[in-house]
Design an enzyme around this catalytic site. Structure first.
Site, PDB file in Angstrom:
ATOM      1  N   CYS A  61       0.825  -1.198  -0.074  1.00 50.59           N
ATOM      2  CA  CYS A  61      -0.010   0.209  -0.048  1.00 50.59           C
ATOM      3  C   CYS A  61       0.982   1.167  -0.118  1.00 50.59           C
ATOM      4  O   CYS A  61       1.945   1.178  -0.166  1.00 50.59           O
ATOM      5  CB  CYS A  61      -0.979  -0.069   1.153  1.00 50.59           C
ATOM      6  SG  CYS A  61       0.238   0.215   2.815  1.00 50.59           S
ATOM      7  N   HIS A 194       5.547   5.949  -3.050  1.00 48.04           N
ATOM      8  CA  HIS A 194       6.858   6.512  -3.327  1.00 48.04           C
ATOM      9  C   HIS A 194       6.747   7.803  -3.487  1.00 48.04           C
ATOM     10  O   HIS A 194       7.586   8.781  -3.366  1.00 48.04           O
ATOM     11  CB  HIS A 194       7.529   5.741  -4.400  1.00 48.04           C
ATOM     12  CG  HIS A 194       7.494   4.120  -4.400  1.00 48.04           C
ATOM     13  ND1 HIS A 194       7.577   3.255  -5.423  1.00 48.04           N
ATOM     14  CD2 HIS A 194       7.888   3.632  -3.075  1.00 48.04           C
ATOM     15  CE1 HIS A 194       7.609   2.137  -5.001  1.00 48.04           C
ATOM     16  NE2 HIS A 194       7.934   2.153  -3.538  1.00 48.04           N
TER      17      HIS A 194
END
Ligand code: ICE
Length: 479
Positions: A61, A194
């Protein structure tokens, strides 16, 4: 046998997907293709969209992508898993970010910090608790250089204002406190985490500190998380080339390195997927050029070294050639020892996004062949790059289900499967040698010169282990 033709691969895909209801089969078919490196439309594998409910995915996630991947390795900061205790606890230490320092004094990588939300925090809001947690951290760990707040799902759902808490606490404690809105429900995988993590660095950290010393050879090592010492192995090569590595993003990295990276002459990015965002930001804001490189296996290492050196003067180019020359006997020795044991062994891979592509060359240096490759959360730009590294007809699978991966393995009969811990024992039970390609199976490094020797040895002990002799793969006694 040679890799399947595209038609054979397509027939295999169709057969495997025929077990699904037609609607599911149609949707999944877009994610699985025979490789066509010369395809006029680029790689046609559909990616980076929501996994189908009801079929098993191995994706993580957004919280995993931010806390686990990008922020977690920054060692002199405390990263709070903000919300209920489970997210931090169950992901604790699962990524192997090696780091120097003294635990609890100037290094907090191995800790699990959580605000431990209870029912009352969900009902009445947890901002006060968060502020108290930050203050406690500053008291208990006076050498911590900053704090990051890694939001778990409930934080976004109940609408806590972590920005305000971070601003106030940052002032009060006189150190950076970085709110990161990486709630797990955002996006379709860790990939958005990210991006969110990069954006938080961009907004609060990047360019906030000047350096007193700069040289024309300053570079930043970006997207290397020091799994099993990878960043150290990479750094050694760059230093042998005469470059000055002033920042490691983020394996064994520090807050100061992130703050002052904008002075570097060149950003060197290993994991394109997780940190391309900060490279383009630095390019736009500071004009810093960046380039992708690959330090897995001699072919890619040498190619990358020369490409990096081309950005610098003759002194660096000469040192680079000298370094390559000095590595060659070691490369030869590793290849001479392991290639005969691994020649023509066939490999299937399923890893996050970068590694499937980046490890191809290392396998090929050992005479091995990639016959199937897939990513959990890669985007189109990853698949386009990956496609060019592979032959025609190799099966590409995006975010495959457990069923798909197993069925492809049954049909392709690889000699080695490389994927994650959730897959490992399934393939062991199929009597298939397996390497965990996220954690390097607690080995490593695999990057760099030293890493290649470890990589070769590990593939050898996986495939040629006598453990497998008493087993028979199910298909070998199909009759
Ligand atoms: Fe990049 Mo596991 Fe690293 Fe890659 Fe990324 Fe993840 Fe690691 Fe894997 C990673 S940063 S944690 S190289 S999220 S092994 S894309 S899935 S292939």
């Amino acid at each position: 046998p040679p890799v399947q033709t595209p038609a054979q691969t397509q027939a295999m895909i169709d057969e495997v997907l025929s077990a699904y209801p037609p609607k599911v089969a149609k949707a999944r078919a877009k994610h699985i293709k025979p490789n066509d490196p010369e395809g006029s439309k680029g790689c046609e594998v559909k990616s980076n969209i929501k996994s189908r409910p009801g079929v098993m995915t191995i994706r993580g996630c957004a919280y995993a992508g931010s806390k686990g991947v990008v922020w977690g390795p920054i060692k002199d900061m405390v990263h709070i898993s903000h919300g209920p205790v489970g997210c931090g606890q169950y992901s604790w230490a699962s990524r192997r970010n090696y780091s120097r320092g003294t635990c609890g004094v100037d290094n907090f990588v191995t800790f699990q910090f959580t605000s431990d939300f209870q029912e009352r925090d969900i009902v009445f809001g947890g901002d006060k608790k968060l502020a108290a947690t930050c203050k406690e951290i500053a008291e208990l760990f006076p050498l911590a250089k900053g704090i990051s707040i890694q939001s778990e799902c409930p934080i976004g759902l109940i609408g806590d204002d972590i920005d305000a808490v971070a601003r106030a606490t940052s002032k009060e404690l006189d150190m950076p406190v970085v709110p990161v809105k990486c709630e797990g429900f955002r996006g379709v995988s860790q990939s958005l985490g990210h991006h969110v993590a990069n954006d938080a660095i961009r907004d609060i950290v990047l360019g906030t500190r000047e350096t007193t010393k700069q040289t024309p050879y300053d570079v930043a090592l970006i997207g290397d998380y020091n799994i099993g010492g990878d960043a150290w192995a990479s750094r050694r090569i760059l230093e042998n080339m005469g470059l000055r590595v002033v920042a490691q993003w983020s394996g064994d990295g520090t807050l100061n390195e992130l703050c002052s990276s904008h002075h570097v002459k060149l950003n060197l990015i290993h994991c394109y997927r997780s940190m391309n965002y900060i490279c383009t930001t630095m390019e736009e804001r500071f004009g810093t050029p960046w380039m992708e490189f690959n330090f897995f296996g001699p072919t890619k290492i040498v190619e990358s070294m020369r490409k990096i050196a081309s950005y610098f003067d003759d002194a660096i180019k000469e040192k680079t050639e000298a370094a390559i020359k000095s590595y060659q006997p070691f490369f030869d020795q590793v290849i001479n020892e392991y290639r005969p044991r691994l020649e023509s062994k066939r490999v299937m891979l399923l890893v996050g996004a970068l590694r499937p592509r980046h490890t191809i060359g290392a396998y090929e240096d050992l005479g091995m062949e990639i016959i199937g490759i897939g990513c959990e959360f890669a985007h189109k730009d990853d698949y386009t790059r990956t496609s060019l590294e592979l032959g025609e007809g190799v099966v590409l699978y995006d975010d495959p289900t457990a069923y798909e991966l197993e069925e492809f393995a049954r049909r392709l009969k690889p000699d080695l499967m490389g994927a994650g811990v959730k897959e490992k024992y399934v393939f062991h039970k199929m009597a298939l040698p397996f390497r965990q390609m996220h954690s390097w199976d607690y080995s490593g490094p695999y990057h760099g010169v030293d890493g290649f020797a470890v990589f070769a040895r590990d593939m050898d002990i996986a495939i040629n282990s006598p453990t497998w002799n008493p087993f028979q793969a199910p298909w070998s006694n199909a009759a």
